[in-house]
Design a protein around this motif. Sequence first.
Motif, PDB file in Angstrom:
ATOM      1  N   UNK A 238       0.661  -1.302  -0.021  1.00 53.16           N
ATOM      2  CA  UNK A 238       0.010  -0.109   0.275  1.00 53.16           C
ATOM      3  C   UNK A 238       0.990   1.503   0.169  1.00 53.16           C
ATOM      4  N   UNK A 239       2.299   1.266   0.390  1.00 55.82           N
ATOM      5  CA  UNK A 239       3.298   2.739   1.074  1.00 55.82           C
ATOM      6  C   UNK A 239       2.650   2.903  -0.695  1.00 55.82           C
ATOM      7  N   UNK A 302      -4.585   4.491  18.271  1.00 58.14           N
ATOM      8  CA  UNK A 302      -5.492   3.538  19.542  1.00 58.14           C
ATOM      9  C   UNK A 302      -6.269   5.034  19.670  1.00 58.14           C
ATOM     10  N   UNK A 303      -5.505   6.119  20.331  1.00 54.30           N
ATOM     11  CA  UNK A 303      -5.884   7.639  20.586  1.00 54.30           C
ATOM     12  C   UNK A 303      -6.683   7.853  20.068  1.00 54.30           C
ATOM     13  N   UNK A 333      -1.308   3.139   8.846  1.00 53.57           N
ATOM     14  CA  UNK A 333      -1.718   2.871   9.357  1.00 53.57           C
ATOM     15  C   UNK A 333      -3.259   2.364   9.949  1.00 53.57           C
ATOM     16  N   UNK A 334      -3.603   3.507   9.418  1.00 51.03           N
ATOM     17  CA  UNK A 334      -5.289   3.681  10.004  1.00 51.03           C
ATOM     18  C   UNK A 334      -5.829   2.397   8.222  1.00 51.03           C
ATOM     19  N   UNK A 337     -12.890   3.876   8.384  1.00 58.70           N
ATOM     20  CA  UNK A 337     -12.149   5.186   7.269  1.00 58.70           C
ATOM     21  C   UNK A 337     -12.751   5.920   7.603  1.00 58.70           C
ATOM     22  N   UNK A 338     -13.821   6.491   8.761  1.00 60.06           N
ATOM     23  CA  UNK A 338     -13.289   8.174   9.219  1.00 60.06           C
ATOM     24  C   UNK A 338     -12.195   8.160   9.956  1.00 60.06           C
ATOM     25  N   UNK A 339     -11.604   7.650  10.782  1.00 62.45           N
ATOM     26  CA  UNK A 339     -10.504   7.283  10.909  1.00 62.45           C
ATOM     27  C   UNK A 339      -9.656   8.686  10.675  1.00 62.45           C
ATOM     28  N   UNK A 340      -9.829   7.781   9.822  1.00 65.73           N
ATOM     29  CA  UNK A 340      -8.653   8.422   8.397  1.00 65.73           C
ATOM     30  C   UNK A 340      -9.168  10.159   7.163  1.00 65.73           C
TER      31      UNK A 340
END
Length: 401
Positions: A238-239, A302-303, A333-334, A337-340
């Motif tokens: 993916x990088x 995580x945070x 690492x995410x 989708x929402x976090x992204x």
Amino acid sequence: LAGEIAESIGSRAYCVGGFVRDFFLRVPNFDVDLVVEGDGEELARKMAQHLGGKARIHQRFRTAALMLPDGTKIDIATARTEYYEFPAALPKVEKASIREDMYRRDFTINTLAIALNPDSFGDLIDYFGGRKDLEKGLIRILYNLSFVEDPTRIIRAIRFEQRYKFTIEDDTLRFAKDAIERRLLGKLSYKRIIQELMLLLSEIDPLPALDRIMEIGVWEYMIPEIDLNKVSRTMIKRTPIIITWWEERYYGKNIKGWLVYFMLLLAGLDEELVIQIIKRYHLDNYARKAIQESRQVPQIVEYLWESREILPGEMDQRLDGWSNESMVLLLLSIKDELLWEKLVNYLDLKEQVKVEINGFDLKEMGLKQGPEFRFIFDELYRQKLNGIIKNREEELQMVKK
Ligand code: ATP
């Protein structure tokens, strides 16, 4: 022009190396290398005069870098021959003909040259069958002792093989395996190992080359502490996608691709080993800092996951000053989708938001210059990221409050 100037100073100029190789392969390559029989430095100086650029001369290596006003860089070297005082040593250098200059190179596909002087302009110089090997897709050394003289060529062979989907020619592969069996890679300095690893990890997709490196037993001479089988293949794959995405979205914020892969390779190791590796390979401060940041990525993910309602200004408290490379690793690492989207929103805002007032404004308001200034600007920046204040007026009001 290079050919004409070369002619006028009694030299002969040739375009060589990767540029010629990639020209025949129809692969774009903007690194132009010239080799000069005669006086390369003089050619560089004269070309700079004619074209309005700057020539930087490295007398010790008889090379020059010519920077043209449009940003093009042309490397110019005086033809030279190299000999090795003992296996795996750095070569000694002497002035020579184009043939000798080509003979010191790694593989036949890198020995093509195009003549530039007016009497022979455009002639292909191919002493070692490079053109044929390019057509056949073969990586071939020029002489049997090549890998003994310089074992880094084994790593280079694999890099070119995988980049162009070529094959290492049978005898060449035999000589490489023989050199590996004789543990010649063990004679290389850490500096040369890391240089080749960086080049390998700078390939768009280094995974096939890493697999091949492992397969023929080279990895144990590179960073044996890392078990390549345990490194996430999905992440590595993916990088390049994320790097391309990043470079298009945040134009001008270029990524050192090798560093992102390097962080991925280190991800499974204990802190102590990571510190040892950083020291052993003398990584520079930028890389050290980025690797330190990358160690925090799992906790940050995580945070972010736990604090769903987090505002951009709060994210900034954790991520301010992070290198582009660690940021790419975080994005990699995410999975949610929402976090992204949240992270990307923060990164987008970072591009747009700027504090408009400056130190003079604060002084005019009667504040004394000191460490509080930094605090005030940080606070204003974060409130702006959060959308709580929007313009200069609101910034001033907030400071008053
Ligand atoms: P690219 O930049 O596309 O990876 P390149 O061929 O320009 O490919 P460089 O590493 O810049 O690669 O090397 C320039 C030239 O110097 C090459 O064409 C190669 O022939 C020669 N060269 C580099 N390293 C070695 C080596 N260890 N032994 C012999 N020749 C080498």
